[in-house]
Design a protein around this motif. Structure first.
Motif, PDB file in Angstrom:
ATOM      1  N   GLY A 225       0.831  -0.998  -0.063  1.00 22.38           N
ATOM      2  CA  GLY A 225      -0.142  -0.045  -0.073  1.00 22.38           C
ATOM      3  C   GLY A 225       0.838   1.478  -0.043  1.00 22.38           C
ATOM      4  N   PRO A 226       0.295   2.471  -0.046  1.00 18.40           N
ATOM      5  CA  PRO A 226       0.774   3.806  -0.282  1.00 18.40           C
ATOM      6  C   PRO A 226       1.786   4.000   0.957  1.00 18.40           C
ATOM      7  N   VAL A 227       1.165   3.735   2.167  1.00 22.02           N
ATOM      8  CA  VAL A 227       2.117   4.080   3.285  1.00 22.02           C
ATOM      9  C   VAL A 227       3.606   3.315   3.147  1.00 22.02           C
ATOM     10  N   ALA A 228       3.522   2.043   2.859  1.00 20.37           N
ATOM     11  CA  ALA A 228       4.819   1.501   2.734  1.00 20.37           C
ATOM     12  C   ALA A 228       5.680   1.928   1.655  1.00 20.37           C
ATOM     13  N   ALA A 229       5.086   2.329   0.490  1.00 20.02           N
ATOM     14  CA  ALA A 229       5.651   2.775  -0.499  1.00 20.02           C
ATOM     15  C   ALA A 229       6.396   4.290  -0.258  1.00 20.02           C
ATOM     16  N   LEU A 230       5.731   5.204   0.585  1.00 21.46           N
ATOM     17  CA  LEU A 230       6.208   6.371   0.964  1.00 21.46           C
ATOM     18  C   LEU A 230       7.190   6.297   1.885  1.00 21.46           C
ATOM     19  N   THR A 231       7.178   5.468   2.754  1.00 27.07           N
ATOM     20  CA  THR A 231       8.176   5.325   3.723  1.00 27.07           C
ATOM     21  C   THR A 231       9.524   4.513   3.191  1.00 27.07           C
ATOM     22  N   GLY A 232       9.105   3.630   2.196  1.00 28.76           N
ATOM     23  CA  GLY A 232      10.208   3.093   1.410  1.00 28.76           C
ATOM     24  C   GLY A 232      10.973   4.121   0.735  1.00 28.76           C
ATOM     25  N   THR A 233      10.265   4.991   0.279  1.00 26.68           N
ATOM     26  CA  THR A 233      11.126   6.057  -0.614  1.00 26.68           C
ATOM     27  C   THR A 233      11.897   7.028   0.113  1.00 26.68           C
ATOM     28  N   ARG A 234      11.590   7.331   1.333  1.00 24.39           N
ATOM     29  CA  ARG A 234      12.156   8.081   2.360  1.00 24.39           C
ATOM     30  C   ARG A 234      13.532   7.180   2.939  1.00 24.39           C
ATOM     31  N   GLU A 235      13.380   5.765   2.935  1.00 25.57           N
ATOM     32  CA  GLU A 235      14.241   5.007   3.282  1.00 25.57           C
ATOM     33  C   GLU A 235      15.452   4.977   2.157  1.00 25.57           C
ATOM     34  N   LEU A 236      14.761   4.879   0.871  1.00 20.91           N
ATOM     35  CA  LEU A 236      15.747   4.759  -0.068  1.00 20.91           C
ATOM     36  C   LEU A 236      16.613   5.956  -0.537  1.00 20.91           C
TER      37      LEU A 236
END
Length: 343
Positions: free
Chosen positions: A21-32
């Motif tokens: 979902g989008p929460v994981a996607a946006l969290t992942g972008t910050r981590e990346l």
């Protein structure tokens, strides 16, 4: 990086899959972004997309504020803002604010590609179809200024940052490249679009028509390439295949649903023609083990003479995405020097 090592950057779109979902996607972008910062990448860009369930980066300026707080050195920016969707003054204010928050490390990539008419109306009510005029207004608000008698001459886009965001022109055609050169802007070519063509011709047109400006005293061309560097070729393709589902409309995939996970894509029963089509789409990109990716990136650099490589993919497993960044970063010293073309 030394002056003889090709600068490497990252483009991300916060890909959403059916599991996270989008929460994981946006969290992942910050981590990346934080990982790219630590690994020494040059810049980290996010792209503007709308009404797509597989992409969470709909508002780059908001996402960049969060990324800026998670990073220290790397340049952060939009790759890009679709200018027909926005009033130039509003873009200047948003990115002036970001450049005030993160002095000296904000990029503003500007794209031409527009939305469908209904979406365009929802975004801006009365979009300006004159892209060149809008771009000229944006550059004026960011520092070029308006001539005497212009109706916007008295307006200022505030806050005024210590250093203006660096404006980039984005495109995937000779036309966009020629306009970038004429305006004296650094340029990024979207080679990562599947079935992309004309990369060499566009970069040649950009360099041939370049005129120095306050934004750049010499041409600087980024080539963006879909890159998945796996431990093995098989693993890299397994990670890359989900991005192909909506492109090839496999299993009914469409922008109305998130991307499949790698496991879901692997479980799909591929027809021989589908597998061949998928492999054909990846052939012009850089997907494979480290040696395959090195050869693909080297070939692209030799053909285009790019000054910088920007890698991107739709992998939704952030840990695997970071491992790919690490492997590509380790390849940098073995790649051709920036601006070195042999064809």
């Amino acid at each position: 990086m030394s002056s003889t090592t090709i600068p490497l950057s990252v483009l991300d779109i916060a890909s959403v899959d059916s599991a996270g979902g989008p929460v994981a996607a946006l969290t992942g972008t910050r981590e990346l972004a934080a990982a790219a910062d630590e690994l020494g990448y040059e810049r980290f860009w996010v792209a503007e997309h709308h009404s797509l369930h597989g992409i969470a980066s709909s508002v780059p300026a908001v996402l960049l504020a969060a990324i800026g707080e998670r990073t220290e050195r790397i340049r952060v920016g939009a790759g890009g803002v679709i200018l027909p969707n926005h009033a130039p003054y509003a873009v200047a204010e948003s990115f002036g604010t970001l450049a005030t928050l993160f002095p000296g490390r904000v990029d503003l990539g500007i794209g031409r590609s527009g939305a469908d008419p209904v979406l365009a109306h929802a975004l801006r009510r009365a979009p300006n179809e004159e892209f060149s005029e809008s771009l000229g207004e944006l550059l004026a608000f960011l520092g070029d200024g308006f001539p005497d008698g212009h109706p916007y001459q008295r307006l200022e886009a505030l806050p005024r940052p210590p250093a203006a965001p660096r404006v980039w022109s984005l495109g995937a055609s000779v036309r966009s490249a020629a306009e970038a050169g004429r305006r004296g802007l650094p340029y990024a070519f979207a080679h990562h679009f599947f079935n992309s063509r004309g990369t060499q011709e566009a970069l040649a047109a950009y360099r041939d028509g370049f005129r120095p400006s306050r934004w750049a005293d010499r041409p600087h061309a980024i080539v963006t390439v879909f890159t998945v560097c796996g431990e093995t070729s098989e693993q890299a393709r397994r990670l890359a295949y989900p991005a192909l589902f909506p492109v090839l409309r496999l299993n009914g995939a469409s922008p109305a649903v998130p991307l499949p996970t790698a496991a879901e894509a692997e479980a799909y029963t591929w027809a021989d023609t589908e597998r061949a089509a998928a492999d054909a789409l990846l052939a012009s990109q850089a997907v494979g083990d480290p040696d395959e990716v090195r050869r693909a990136l080297s070939d692209l650099l030799e053909r285009t003479g790019a000054d910088e490589l920007m890698i991107t993919n739709n992998v939704t497993d952030v840990k695997e995405k970071i491992r790919s960044l690490e492997r590509v970063r380790a390849l940098a010293p073995s790649l051709p020097a920036p601006g070195h073309a042999t064809a």
